[in-house]
Design an enzyme around this catalytic site. Sequence first.
Site, PDB file in Angstrom:
ATOM      1  N   GLU A  76      38.146  38.578  41.169  1.00 50.58           N
ATOM      2  CA  GLU A  76      36.899  39.249  40.843  1.00 50.58           C
ATOM      3  C   GLU A  76      36.056  38.443  39.853  1.00 50.58           C
ATOM      4  OE1 GLU A  76      37.122  43.079  38.988  1.00 50.58           O
ATOM      5  OE2 GLU A  76      34.944  43.223  39.053  1.00 50.58           O
ATOM      6  N   ASP A  77      36.705  37.862  38.855  1.00 54.68           N
ATOM      7  CA  ASP A  77      35.949  37.275  37.745  1.00 54.68           C
ATOM      8  C   ASP A  77      35.839  35.750  37.762  1.00 54.68           C
ATOM      9  OD1 ASP A  77      35.640  39.811  36.862  1.00 54.68           O
ATOM     10  OD2 ASP A  77      37.176  39.709  35.310  1.00 54.68           O
TER      11      ASP A  77
END
Length: 714
Positions: A76-77
């Site tokens: 996600e990051d």
Amino acid sequence: MLRITDILDKTQSYLPAEELEMIEKAYVYSATVHQGQVRLSGEPYLTHPMEVAGILADMKLDSAAVISGLLHDTVEDTLTTQEHIEEEFGKDVAFLVGGLTKLSLISFGSQEERQAENFRKMILAMSADIRILLVRLADRIHNMRTLQYQPQDRKIYIAKETMDIYAPLANRLGINWMKMELEDLSFQYLYSAEYSELSRRVVKSDESRNRYTEEVKSIIRSELEKYSIKGEVEGRAKHLYSIFKKMNEQNIKFDEVYDLIAFRIILDSDNVKSCYEALSTVHALWKPVPGRFKDYIAMPKANNYQSLHTTVVGPYGERVEIQIRTRTMHEWAEKGIAAHWRYKEGRAYTNNEDNQIKKLRETLEIQQDIKDPREFMSNLKLALFPEEVYVFTPNGDVKAFPKGATPIDFAYSVHTDVGNQCIGAKVNRNIVPLRYELQNGDRVEITTQAGHHPSKDWLKFVVTTRAISKIRNWINLEEKKSSLDLGRDLLDKEFKRHNLKFGNYVKSEEIKKIFTEYSVNSLDDLISQVGFGRVSPKQIVNHFLTDEEIKPAEPIIEKVKKKTAATPSLGISLTGIEDVMVKFAKCCNPIPGDEIAGYISRGRGVTVHTRNCPHIKNLDVDRIVIVEWNVREKHAYPVHIKVVCGDRKGVLTEVSSTISSFDINISYAQVETTDLLATCHFVIDVNDLHQLNQVQAAIKQLKIVKSIERIRKT
Ligand code: MN
């Protein structure tokens, strides 16, 4: 800050060396991709996945879970992809990280209580592997522990989400320490004044309470020794939120909460009998408070928690709450589902759902005296892997559907009109077909158009009873409407044939008299029965004719206007389909005895064709149904025949009277003459193929007849 060596220390006791290497590799990977990122606390981002992995290692989860803890935010990051994780760490880890990424994209936030249970169910459904949920909970524990760095509105939002959704999930999995910590941390932010007041008072009374706790413990201990019951006695302050809840629920002040300490007897023996022995020892020592005894051994809680609970009047006349359980029960009470989630005998756990359930069952069967472990398992399975999907509405509510549900099911759950007028659907902003199967976490939008109607085809893929019944309703109504039109049309014509006007009878008492005969309640019902083909217009008109008029009249030799509507069917049964309007195709005019097939036409019932009809070969195969004749009563079916005769005056009369000799009605007759030949066209009403063959044979016998053939097209 937790170091990788700390995590390896925690895991080396239960994981083989090569898996420790993988954990180290995941650490290096996570450190590389998160490099440069910082948390709101100012610490490097890496501290977060490290702490999460540390919690998972403390829970003695397998290496895939610990590694997923280290990697849970990478997809996600950072620029990392799930594919890359699979290359580096294998399918199992990639599957877990994929599931965690999906979960992290969904924000549940503060919602009404009625929605909270659906949110919890959605998370359970999305956690196809129980480890996804365990990592998610560990993630939430650490985020809650470091919540002070968030801005105020985020604090409240996250704390509420934790209190409403994640703490109950930890409870459902039976992980008591997690539930208590999540509740106390949320409590701190949601009711900060009450929290500080309560924690101040609990700490203040700490000294005297410690003395008191020790005293009660030693009394219980010596009493157990007297009866040679071996076990451990614990006394601990209850967690703050449970004290707060008690004060609120019972509307009492802090000073009135006597049982701040929960005492616990953990027996060495795994024999359930010893629990009841310990209980009677305690009850002999101190008077039990009536109505406060609970036997969670005979009746385990839904999360499989087992214990005896009692409240007694203690040495100072105060209430003392005591829990009694075996060591195995205690293990479950504290760690819940994670209690058995351990690496043993070098076997790795797969993400196979059945395997998990099997292992759960094995663990449970070790525990003695569970009344019906299978019942518990099926409940747990239902709770963990529900046969339901959870999707979002455009404004963020969650709706639950049975697996396999489609956008149409969704549309009908919103409103009947939304369902009826549904022309399209978007899932996560992309257009999907109406038969698309909804997936957990989908955000569904329905496009409607006023005046649009449901399609019979929808019944092939909708799954909710609501959608099915609403679509059926609509179709029935539509069919009733069109059968009314058709029935009225047929009755008008039939009455006209007898020089009567159907309209003159509709309000008459005479027609009401025949309602019971056809089991109908109203004129409309009667007319639609005619439209559906269950009653013939002839039957109706006969009630208004004298006996003589009913007798077949002389053949009407005239040019009859071509019929516009197909003739309603009579005496036909359709395999697998009930109560639909049946019509005969005008292209082939089947009669009993012909081999036939039915075609489901949109909104207009079933049209029956002969099987060799050239038209049927061009129709949609999916909509063709098997149809069989089932003749209970004789009815007349129109058939078109063409008879070619040598030109002679009166051929029409000769052929007509032959037909009439079979008591067959002629509804259309026409003759074309050329110099040499006369071609006669007849539409005759026959009962079946047999009768048609008979009459054809008789006509053929006539000297004037050159040829005779049945014309499929009228
Ligand atoms: Mn995280």
